[in-house]
Design an enzyme around this catalytic site. Sequence first.
Site, PDB file in Angstrom:
ATOM      1  N   ASP A 162       2.241  61.504  12.680  1.00  0.00           N
ATOM      2  CA  ASP A 162       2.675  62.231  13.957  1.00  0.00           C
ATOM      3  C   ASP A 162       4.156  61.583  14.611  1.00  0.00           C
ATOM      4  O   ASP A 162       3.960  61.199  15.769  1.00  0.00           O
ATOM      5  CB  ASP A 162       1.620  62.131  14.938  1.00  0.00           C
ATOM      6  CG  ASP A 162       1.938  62.937  16.044  1.00  0.00           C
ATOM      7  OD1 ASP A 162       2.425  63.870  15.976  1.00  0.00           O
ATOM      8  OD2 ASP A 162       1.497  62.429  17.265  1.00  0.00           O
ATOM      9  N   ASN A 399      -2.563  52.035   9.706  1.00  0.00           N
ATOM     10  CA  ASN A 399      -2.964  53.057  10.892  1.00  0.00           C
ATOM     11  C   ASN A 399      -3.822  54.016  10.290  1.00  0.00           C
ATOM     12  O   ASN A 399      -3.290  54.789   9.536  1.00  0.00           O
ATOM     13  CB  ASN A 399      -1.562  53.424  11.650  1.00  0.00           C
ATOM     14  CG  ASN A 399      -2.196  54.165  12.876  1.00  0.00           C
ATOM     15  OD1 ASN A 399      -3.052  53.518  13.908  1.00  0.00           O
ATOM     16  ND2 ASN A 399      -2.060  55.617  12.814  1.00  0.00           N
ATOM     17  N   GLU A 400      -4.868  54.259  10.692  1.00  0.00           N
ATOM     18  CA  GLU A 400      -5.945  55.319  10.420  1.00  0.00           C
ATOM     19  C   GLU A 400      -5.811  55.757   9.154  1.00  0.00           C
ATOM     20  O   GLU A 400      -5.653  56.890   8.795  1.00  0.00           O
ATOM     21  CB  GLU A 400      -5.248  56.341  11.520  1.00  0.00           C
ATOM     22  CG  GLU A 400      -5.494  56.054  12.699  1.00  0.00           C
ATOM     23  CD  GLU A 400      -5.216  57.095  13.996  1.00  0.00           C
ATOM     24  OE1 GLU A 400      -5.083  58.257  13.300  1.00  0.00           O
ATOM     25  OE2 GLU A 400      -5.710  57.073  15.193  1.00  0.00           O
ATOM     26  N   ASN A 454      -8.924  53.528  17.596  1.00  0.00           N
ATOM     27  CA  ASN A 454      -7.991  54.371  18.348  1.00  0.00           C
ATOM     28  C   ASN A 454      -8.858  55.656  18.564  1.00  0.00           C
ATOM     29  O   ASN A 454      -9.556  56.137  17.656  1.00  0.00           O
ATOM     30  CB  ASN A 454      -6.838  54.978  16.958  1.00  0.00           C
ATOM     31  CG  ASN A 454      -5.921  54.128  16.811  1.00  0.00           C
ATOM     32  OD1 ASN A 454      -5.770  52.869  17.508  1.00  0.00           O
ATOM     33  ND2 ASN A 454      -5.137  54.275  15.779  1.00  0.00           N
ATOM     34  N   TYR A 456      -9.831  59.430  20.747  1.00  0.00           N
ATOM     35  CA  TYR A 456      -9.273  60.271  21.817  1.00  0.00           C
ATOM     36  C   TYR A 456     -10.454  61.290  22.188  1.00  0.00           C
ATOM     37  O   TYR A 456     -10.314  62.607  22.189  1.00  0.00           O
ATOM     38  CB  TYR A 456      -8.209  61.327  20.951  1.00  0.00           C
ATOM     39  CG  TYR A 456      -7.049  60.379  20.785  1.00  0.00           C
ATOM     40  CD1 TYR A 456      -5.865  60.339  21.819  1.00  0.00           C
ATOM     41  CD2 TYR A 456      -6.692  59.639  19.621  1.00  0.00           C
ATOM     42  CE1 TYR A 456      -4.844  59.566  21.524  1.00  0.00           C
ATOM     43  CE2 TYR A 456      -5.493  58.727  19.407  1.00  0.00           C
ATOM     44  CZ  TYR A 456      -4.537  58.753  20.488  1.00  0.00           C
ATOM     45  OH  TYR A 456      -3.653  57.903  20.340  1.00  0.00           O
ATOM     46  N   TYR A 460      -8.775  65.113  21.613  1.00  0.00           N
ATOM     47  CA  TYR A 460      -8.981  65.878  20.479  1.00  0.00           C
ATOM     48  C   TYR A 460     -10.263  66.460  20.360  1.00  0.00           C
ATOM     49  O   TYR A 460     -10.696  67.198  19.657  1.00  0.00           O
ATOM     50  CB  TYR A 460      -8.495  65.212  19.518  1.00  0.00           C
ATOM     51  CG  TYR A 460      -6.938  64.795  19.472  1.00  0.00           C
ATOM     52  CD1 TYR A 460      -6.070  65.949  19.389  1.00  0.00           C
ATOM     53  CD2 TYR A 460      -6.479  63.805  19.283  1.00  0.00           C
ATOM     54  CE1 TYR A 460      -4.698  65.695  19.332  1.00  0.00           C
ATOM     55  CE2 TYR A 460      -4.978  63.581  19.320  1.00  0.00           C
ATOM     56  CZ  TYR A 460      -4.161  64.522  19.348  1.00  0.00           C
ATOM     57  OH  TYR A 460      -2.778  64.409  19.374  1.00  0.00           O
ATOM     58  N   GLU A 493      -5.454  52.499  20.485  1.00  0.00           N
ATOM     59  CA  GLU A 493      -4.847  53.724  21.145  1.00  0.00           C
ATOM     60  C   GLU A 493      -5.713  54.738  21.956  1.00  0.00           C
ATOM     61  O   GLU A 493      -7.049  54.866  21.358  1.00  0.00           O
ATOM     62  CB  GLU A 493      -4.559  54.770  19.869  1.00  0.00           C
ATOM     63  CG  GLU A 493      -3.259  54.354  19.324  1.00  0.00           C
ATOM     64  CD  GLU A 493      -2.776  55.159  18.026  1.00  0.00           C
ATOM     65  OE1 GLU A 493      -3.164  56.481  18.184  1.00  0.00           O
ATOM     66  OE2 GLU A 493      -2.103  54.707  17.131  1.00  0.00           O
ATOM     67  N   TRP A 538      -1.899  54.688  24.414  1.00  0.00           N
ATOM     68  CA  TRP A 538      -1.003  55.472  23.675  1.00  0.00           C
ATOM     69  C   TRP A 538      -0.183  56.611  24.299  1.00  0.00           C
ATOM     70  O   TRP A 538      -0.738  57.276  24.999  1.00  0.00           O
ATOM     71  CB  TRP A 538      -1.523  56.347  22.419  1.00  0.00           C
ATOM     72  CG  TRP A 538      -0.785  56.968  21.036  1.00  0.00           C
ATOM     73  CD1 TRP A 538      -0.593  58.462  21.215  1.00  0.00           C
ATOM     74  CD2 TRP A 538      -0.090  56.137  20.225  1.00  0.00           C
ATOM     75  NE1 TRP A 538       0.330  58.416  20.154  1.00  0.00           N
ATOM     76  CE2 TRP A 538       0.733  57.148  19.669  1.00  0.00           C
ATOM     77  CE3 TRP A 538       0.173  54.867  20.007  1.00  0.00           C
ATOM     78  CZ2 TRP A 538       1.472  56.873  18.675  1.00  0.00           C
ATOM     79  CZ3 TRP A 538       1.058  54.567  18.985  1.00  0.00           C
ATOM     80  CH2 TRP A 538       1.843  55.532  18.206  1.00  0.00           C
ATOM     81  N   LYS A 557       2.290  61.789  25.041  1.00  0.00           N
ATOM     82  CA  LYS A 557       1.276  60.972  25.385  1.00  0.00           C
ATOM     83  C   LYS A 557       1.816  59.759  26.070  1.00  0.00           C
ATOM     84  O   LYS A 557       1.394  58.649  26.282  1.00  0.00           O
ATOM     85  CB  LYS A 557       0.565  60.372  24.197  1.00  0.00           C
ATOM     86  CG  LYS A 557      -0.481  61.669  23.958  1.00  0.00           C
ATOM     87  CD  LYS A 557      -1.706  61.193  23.310  1.00  0.00           C
ATOM     88  CE  LYS A 557      -2.415  62.314  22.591  1.00  0.00           C
ATOM     89  NZ  LYS A 557      -1.617  63.178  21.576  1.00  0.00           N
TER      90      LYS A 557
HETATM   91  C1  GCB Z   1      -3.122  58.929  16.378  1.00  0.00           C
HETATM   92  C2  GCB Z   1      -2.015  58.303  15.701  1.00  0.00           C
HETATM   93  C3  GCB Z   1      -0.779  58.396  16.291  1.00  0.00           C
HETATM   94  C4  GCB Z   1      -0.675  59.798  17.141  1.00  0.00           C
HETATM   95  C5  GCB Z   1      -1.624  60.010  18.181  1.00  0.00           C
HETATM   96  C6  GCB Z   1      -1.647  61.405  18.915  1.00  0.00           C
HETATM   97  O1  GCB Z   1      -4.364  58.801  16.276  1.00  0.00           O
HETATM   98  O2  GCB Z   1      -2.403  56.905  15.495  1.00  0.00           O
HETATM   99  O3  GCB Z   1       0.256  58.282  15.401  1.00  0.00           O
HETATM  100  O4  GCB Z   1       0.595  59.940  17.598  1.00  0.00           O
HETATM  101  O5  GCB Z   1      -3.104  59.874  17.580  1.00  0.00           O
HETATM  102  O6  GCB Z   1      -0.916  61.417  19.872  1.00  0.00           O
HETATM  103  O7  GCB Z   1      -2.166  62.316  18.143  1.00  0.00           O
END
Ligand code: GCB
Length: 585
Positions: A162, A399-400, A454, A456, A460, A493, A538, A557
Amino acid sequence: MLYPQNSRSRLSVPLDGIWQFKLLDAPHDAGQPLAGGCLMPVPSSYNDIYEGREMRDHVAQVVYERTFFLPPIGGDRVALLRFDSVTHHGEVYLNGMPLGSHKGGFLPFEFDVTDRVDREQENRLTVVVDNILDHTTLPVGTVEERTFPAIGTRRVNLPNFDFFNYSGIHRPVTLNLLPRHHISDITFDGRGDGSFTCRVECGGESPVEVSIKDGDRILWSGVGREHHGTVDSIIAWDVDEPKLYDLEVVSGEDSYTLAVGFRSVETKRDGLYLNGRRVYLKGFGKHEDSPVGGRRLDQVYNVKDLALMKWMGANSLRTCHYPYSEQFLDLCDRMGILVIGETSAVGMHTTFTATGMKIDVHTPTWQTLATASHHRDVIRDMIARDKNHPCIIMWSIANEPASEEAGARNYFEPLFALARELDPHRRPVTFATHGEASWDTCEVAPLCDVLMLNRYFGWYHEEGNIEVGAAMLRQELDCYHETYPNLPIMLGEFGADAVAGLHDSTPTMFSEEFQRDLIAAYCAVLDAKEYIFGEHVWNFADFATAESVKRVQGNKKGVFTRERKPKMCAWYLKDRWGRENNGNR
Ligand code: GCB
């Protein structure tokens, strides 16, 4: 690899500036001087310099060219041509002859051109840069042939991450003239109690003199290539007093001065310790990203970003999702910011893409990706480059990735072992887990020294519902903690997009109020958990991404806009992080 410097024995000539540049649609003949094209600043991403999609979205090769004279300095010297970063693949030619190539867009490489450079005439330097990302590269991308009605078949390259696939010569290029027998590497590990080890790699038979200095004062000196010693009454490097000393190495005609710090990093069941004191990480995941220049080395933005972090009371960051410039790490050393150094291993999953772009073929990740040997190279080169920085407190080797898929442990086990073996300080090694990899499915968590999640929830997952999001976070953290009671946990994040200027009295998604409230709700969950050792929001600032319906001219973000203006949540975080005792629970 030591960073070039000027000294009484060394001359480093910058080759930055305006180069000739051209997009390529066929292989380049470096035998002939580059004809046509346009002017391109180096260092810079090329994507946003000229208008139009042809340049911005170009996928495949481009060529850069410039000329230079070898400076007329005498002595028995070698000439090394160094590229700090070429994103993602560079093929270099001198006077039409190939020098070699380098894979990976975020780490330096160099060529010995002593016997190749013309001492009398102008030299022509050509660099062919390729930005294609596939299942062998890091970051990972997908290359597909697609057929579009009335257009035909086109090859498309989908980034599996991303952030915008900025490309080009992103960091300085230098020609370095050094004595033939020169100091080629230094490995220094200084501890908070003043003890240290130091190893020097150097050509020739001359004795190697090493001294540690504070200004003009010599605190310690010795002769030899390997040293173990102690310096009495040092000031340990810390966030509030990032004290640096000069490590001066002299051998034969050559000398090199490295800024070093003394500090100890270790993890315990209840968190991360710096010089024996528990430290709570407050800060951000970032990007090297700024308007116009894209991902270029930009020291104006670098100093501004660190100044803003200090202003907010932040103490740390992660170099998401690739190794940042050496100049940036030098600033972190000098300004007192703790850094989690991350490799470029991002996008390591084949079952979804970061921006929701379509992937046609679904195959199990660890049977599909062929990144293992490049991943080893990136870890090796990153630690070789960054090992001496006191600011680096931890390594994140990916990362992820799809750590919940079968085969993840087999893939990662040797990489964790490699990172541990290579680091003289044996800093903690970890990776960032994504939401799909929970406590009961993640195969890689048991390999980590600390856990970095990380998450969300409320963004999400359960979009817009902060209350449920916070509850999901609480449960996820507790389950992870019960499963791994000896591993402290940080959030690597968390956050929400906010379009600057969008407000709402009942906070809804994309408003500044919603972003602030979601972050505050997460922080309240973290405050109740003793085993949490850090929070990285993040993102530090809005940044460019590939286009998708989820992105309004990039990822929003950021706590700051792309121009570094604060959004509402900046004030919330400044207040939280600036409070007495917060963060040193
Ligand atoms: C994540 C990623 C990051 C993205 C972020 C997002 O988990 O590590 O690279 O930018 O989410 O904002 O979706």
